[in-house]
Design an enzyme around this catalytic site. Structure first.
Site, PDB file in Angstrom:
ATOM      1  N   SER A 111       0.835  -1.191   0.000  1.00 36.62           N
ATOM      2  CA  SER A 111       0.000   0.000   0.000  1.00 36.62           C
ATOM      3  C   SER A 111       0.880   1.255   0.000  1.00 36.62           C
ATOM      4  O   SER A 111       1.696   1.427  -0.902  1.00 36.62           O
ATOM      5  CB  SER A 111      -0.961  -0.029   1.203  1.00 36.62           C
ATOM      6  N   GLU A 209      -1.985  -2.452  -8.277  1.00 43.35           N
ATOM      7  CA  GLU A 209      -3.164  -2.726  -7.445  1.00 43.35           C
ATOM      8  C   GLU A 209      -3.578  -1.422  -6.794  1.00 43.35           C
ATOM      9  O   GLU A 209      -2.800  -0.469  -6.758  1.00 43.35           O
ATOM     10  CB  GLU A 209      -2.846  -3.794  -6.387  1.00 43.35           C
ATOM     11  N   HIS A 278      -4.988  -5.153  -1.600  1.00 42.69           N
ATOM     12  CA  HIS A 278      -5.925  -4.978  -0.487  1.00 42.69           C
ATOM     13  C   HIS A 278      -7.037  -6.017  -0.585  1.00 42.69           C
ATOM     14  O   HIS A 278      -8.198  -5.686  -0.867  1.00 42.69           O
ATOM     15  CB  HIS A 278      -6.507  -3.565  -0.501  1.00 42.69           C
TER      16      HIS A 278
END
Length: 307
Positions: A111, A209, A278
């Protein structure tokens, strides 16, 4: 040449830091039990781990200090990020990358940590790990057992072979490609452009992502990567999980339309549907390791990231 960190052994000490936002402390405590009881590791917490400063886990110099100290600490064999959120890019230009290069060790997160992965690769060539984080994923009461299993790659060198045993995969562009695996969170990759830490995709397999981004935002970011040459430079493209990236307006494209437009425009071998990001489960992979992507076999193989 890529630098592979040393593998872990039971009884080793791992350091936990929060280089972005503050972690959920209840989840963090559960994840510590996982590290100690299930993996047989000892845990050392960053001095400023529990600090809160706005949406940051402490001031920039405090988070930077924890990062430096963990790499300098000879007893610490791996550094695991508690969570993401926001803030890693704020400390990237102040990091002493010689400390990292002189003390290579396992560094794990995803992330917002994508910015650090990219910066560390460019400055040191250290292989790092894109994997589920402690307070965000592993410390949840319903933490996924498959996500936990992929911590085993830190103890014994092993190839990661991703096939449809984990999730359905869709070929976007046929072909085979190989090269070092790079990338991570699309928002963070885009934010590296024009900086010293700009993502380098030349001859590499690019992983993307994201979470909570509308299709129009994904369109903007993919267009920026495309115009910067990052999609055309890549040997192949791996589309991970785009969680909760649904449109919130009537006149729109759906996410698949946006992704296919740019990926097929680039024309490089590409597969989507990987449970990387995620999502549950979240399959951890070593960034910087050589990988092979095949549309014929519908698989991704990534070399071990440790020695």
């Amino acid at each position: 040449m890529p630098i592979k960190p040393q593998r872990l052994q039971k009884g080793d000490t791992v350091g936990i830091i929060a280089p972005a936002s503050p972690p959920n402390l209840e989840n963090l405590q559960r994840s510590i039990r996982f590290l100690e009881i299930e993996l047989g590791l000892k845990v050392k917490l960053g001095r400023h781990l529990k600090r809160e400063y706005g949406y940051l886990a402490g001031k920039d110099d405090e988070r930077l200090e924890d990062l430096h100290n963990m790499f300098l600490d000879k007893d610490v064999k791996a550094i695991l990020c508690a969570c993401g959120g926001y803030g890693t890019a704020r400390i990237a230009s102040a990091i002493n990358y010689e400390i990292i290069k002189s003390n290579p060790k396992i560094f794990w997160g995803y992330s917002d940590i994508t910015f650090l992965h990219t910066a560390i690769h460019k400055q040191t060539e250290l292989i790092t790990f894109h994997g589920p984080m402690l307070a965000t994923d592993i410390g949840k009461e319903d933490a996924d057992p498959i996500s936990k299993q992929f911590f085993k790659q830190l103890f014994e060198p092993q190839e990661i072979t991703y096939t449809e045993q984990f999730s359905p995969l869709e070929v976007l562009v046929e072909g085979e490609a190989n090269g070092p695996l790079v990338g991570g969170n699309l928002s963070l990759l885009t934010s590296t452009l024009g900086t010293l830490y700009e993502i380098d995709t030349r001859g590499k397999l690019l992983l993307i992502e994201d979470i909570n981004e509308e299709p129009r935002s994904v369109d903007r970011m993919l267009n920026q990567l495309y115009m910067a040459g990052k999609l055309n430079d890549a040997a192949g493209i791996i589309v991970g999980d785009f969680h909760n990236c649904e449109p919130k307006r009537d006149k729109t494209f759906v996410l698949d339309e946006v992704i296919k437009h740019y990926i097929q425009f680039a024309g490089k071998p590409a597969i989507k549907g990987f449970k990387i990001g995620h999502c549950t489960p979240h399959i951890a992979v070593p960034l910087g390791s050589t990988a092979k992507l095949s549309s014929v076999k519908k698989q991704l193989i990534v070399e071990s990231g440790i020695q």
